[in-house]
Motif scaffolding. Sequence first.
Motif, PDB file in Angstrom:
ATOM      1  N   VAL A 254     -41.547  57.180  44.256  1.00  0.00           N
ATOM      2  CA  VAL A 254     -40.052  57.622  44.707  1.00  0.00           C
ATOM      3  C   VAL A 254     -38.948  58.073  42.949  1.00  0.00           C
ATOM      4  CG1 VAL A 254     -37.230  57.608  45.032  1.00  0.00           C
ATOM      5  CG2 VAL A 254     -39.747  56.848  47.238  1.00  0.00           C
ATOM      6  N   PRO A 255     -38.885  56.630  42.524  1.00  0.00           N
ATOM      7  CA  PRO A 255     -37.704  57.136  41.296  1.00  0.00           C
ATOM      8  C   PRO A 255     -39.156  57.969  40.194  1.00  0.00           C
ATOM      9  CG  PRO A 255     -38.440  54.464  42.303  1.00  0.00           C
ATOM     10  CD  PRO A 255     -39.259  55.293  42.979  1.00  0.00           C
ATOM     11  N   LEU A 256     -40.113  57.814  40.039  1.00  0.00           N
ATOM     12  CA  LEU A 256     -41.510  58.607  39.360  1.00  0.00           C
ATOM     13  C   LEU A 256     -41.245  59.841  39.212  1.00  0.00           C
ATOM     14  CD1 LEU A 256     -43.307  58.421  37.433  1.00  0.00           C
ATOM     15  CD2 LEU A 256     -45.626  58.158  38.997  1.00  0.00           C
ATOM     16  N   VAL A 257     -40.808  59.814  41.055  1.00  0.00           N
ATOM     17  CA  VAL A 257     -40.371  62.128  40.912  1.00  0.00           C
ATOM     18  C   VAL A 257     -39.451  62.471  40.991  1.00  0.00           C
ATOM     19  CG1 VAL A 257     -40.766  63.524  42.973  1.00  0.00           C
ATOM     20  CG2 VAL A 257     -43.158  61.812  42.883  1.00  0.00           C
ATOM     21  N   LEU A 258     -38.326  60.829  41.180  1.00  0.00           N
ATOM     22  CA  LEU A 258     -37.198  61.736  40.270  1.00  0.00           C
ATOM     23  C   LEU A 258     -36.366  61.518  38.630  1.00  0.00           C
ATOM     24  CD1 LEU A 258     -34.642  59.253  42.960  1.00  0.00           C
ATOM     25  CD2 LEU A 258     -35.825  61.912  43.084  1.00  0.00           C
ATOM     26  N   LEU A 259     -37.339  60.577  38.363  1.00  0.00           N
ATOM     27  CA  LEU A 259     -37.303  60.523  36.152  1.00  0.00           C
ATOM     28  C   LEU A 259     -38.440  61.972  35.971  1.00  0.00           C
ATOM     29  CD1 LEU A 259     -37.255  59.073  33.890  1.00  0.00           C
ATOM     30  CD2 LEU A 259     -39.070  58.104  34.201  1.00  0.00           C
ATOM     31  N   LEU A 260     -38.982  62.176  36.397  1.00  0.00           N
ATOM     32  CA  LEU A 260     -39.846  63.714  36.244  1.00  0.00           C
ATOM     33  C   LEU A 260     -38.643  65.232  36.309  1.00  0.00           C
ATOM     34  CD1 LEU A 260     -43.440  63.736  37.901  1.00  0.00           C
ATOM     35  CD2 LEU A 260     -42.789  63.490  34.986  1.00  0.00           C
ATOM     36  N   LEU A 261     -38.104  64.608  37.765  1.00  0.00           N
ATOM     37  CA  LEU A 261     -37.247  65.464  38.131  1.00  0.00           C
ATOM     38  C   LEU A 261     -36.037  66.295  37.115  1.00  0.00           C
ATOM     39  CD1 LEU A 261     -36.915  65.635  41.850  1.00  0.00           C
ATOM     40  CD2 LEU A 261     -37.484  67.384  40.645  1.00  0.00           C
ATOM     41  N   VAL A 262     -35.389  65.057  36.808  1.00  0.00           N
ATOM     42  CA  VAL A 262     -34.816  64.940  35.932  1.00  0.00           C
ATOM     43  C   VAL A 262     -34.706  65.105  34.490  1.00  0.00           C
ATOM     44  CG1 VAL A 262     -33.054  63.162  34.823  1.00  0.00           C
ATOM     45  CG2 VAL A 262     -33.195  63.277  37.474  1.00  0.00           C
TER      46      VAL A 262
ATOM     47  N   ARG B 134     -35.335  70.398  48.250  1.00  0.00           N
ATOM     48  CA  ARG B 134     -34.987  69.196  49.300  1.00  0.00           C
ATOM     49  C   ARG B 134     -36.364  68.917  50.655  1.00  0.00           C
ATOM     50  NH1 ARG B 134     -33.372  69.847  54.211  1.00  0.00           N
ATOM     51  NH2 ARG B 134     -31.557  68.009  55.421  1.00  0.00           N
ATOM     52  N   LYS B 135     -36.700  70.184  51.208  1.00  0.00           N
ATOM     53  CA  LYS B 135     -38.024  69.474  51.797  1.00  0.00           C
ATOM     54  C   LYS B 135     -38.956  68.476  51.087  1.00  0.00           C
ATOM     55  CE  LYS B 135     -41.153  72.220  55.027  1.00  0.00           C
ATOM     56  NZ  LYS B 135     -41.637  71.078  55.178  1.00  0.00           N
ATOM     57  N   LEU B 136     -39.009  68.909  49.760  1.00  0.00           N
ATOM     58  CA  LEU B 136     -40.404  68.724  49.077  1.00  0.00           C
ATOM     59  C   LEU B 136     -39.428  67.073  49.211  1.00  0.00           C
ATOM     60  CD1 LEU B 136     -43.207  68.093  47.505  1.00  0.00           C
ATOM     61  CD2 LEU B 136     -41.300  68.864  45.503  1.00  0.00           C
TER      62      LEU B 136
ATOM     63  N   ALA C  33     -35.264  68.938  34.787  1.00  0.00           N
ATOM     64  CA  ALA C  33     -33.190  69.634  34.169  1.00  0.00           C
ATOM     65  C   ALA C  33     -33.455  69.303  33.140  1.00  0.00           C
ATOM     66  CB  ALA C  33     -32.882  68.988  35.403  1.00  0.00           C
ATOM     67  N   LEU C  34     -33.580  68.816  32.071  1.00  0.00           N
ATOM     68  CA  LEU C  34     -33.090  68.403  30.807  1.00  0.00           C
ATOM     69  C   LEU C  34     -33.991  69.386  29.773  1.00  0.00           C
ATOM     70  CD1 LEU C  34     -31.138  66.664  28.996  1.00  0.00           C
ATOM     71  CD2 LEU C  34     -33.885  65.510  28.563  1.00  0.00           C
ATOM     72  N   VAL C  35     -35.027  69.635  29.864  1.00  0.00           N
ATOM     73  CA  VAL C  35     -36.163  70.556  29.257  1.00  0.00           C
ATOM     74  C   VAL C  35     -35.437  72.053  29.889  1.00  0.00           C
ATOM     75  CG1 VAL C  35     -38.414  71.948  29.496  1.00  0.00           C
ATOM     76  CG2 VAL C  35     -38.150  69.354  28.977  1.00  0.00           C
ATOM     77  N   VAL C  36     -34.965  72.412  30.618  1.00  0.00           N
ATOM     78  CA  VAL C  36     -35.094  73.662  31.319  1.00  0.00           C
ATOM     79  C   VAL C  36     -33.184  73.941  30.633  1.00  0.00           C
ATOM     80  CG1 VAL C  36     -33.886  75.087  33.518  1.00  0.00           C
ATOM     81  CG2 VAL C  36     -36.344  74.076  32.856  1.00  0.00           C
ATOM     82  N   GLY C  37     -32.671  73.350  31.135  1.00  0.00           N
ATOM     83  CA  GLY C  37     -31.066  72.463  30.278  1.00  0.00           C
ATOM     84  C   GLY C  37     -31.455  73.175  28.661  1.00  0.00           C
TER      85      GLY C  37
END
Length: 54
Positions: free
Chosen positions: A27-35, A8-10, A38-42
């Motif tokens: 911002v959308p680039l980082v959000l896409l990387l986070l998604v 959250r702080k990041l 999360a998909l890879v981990v899932g």
Amino acid sequence: MRLLRHLRKLLVDLFGFARQNKIWWIVPLVLLLLVVGALVVGVSTISPFIYSLF
């Protein structure tokens, strides 16, 4: 829970950086990387169970 606080702080720091320097494209680039992360981990946690079905 500590990980979520750090994440959250990041994200808050990233949003502040983008607002201050007016680089909203990051911002959308980082959000896409986070998604994708999360998909890879899932998928990696579910894959042994799917493999056992076949």
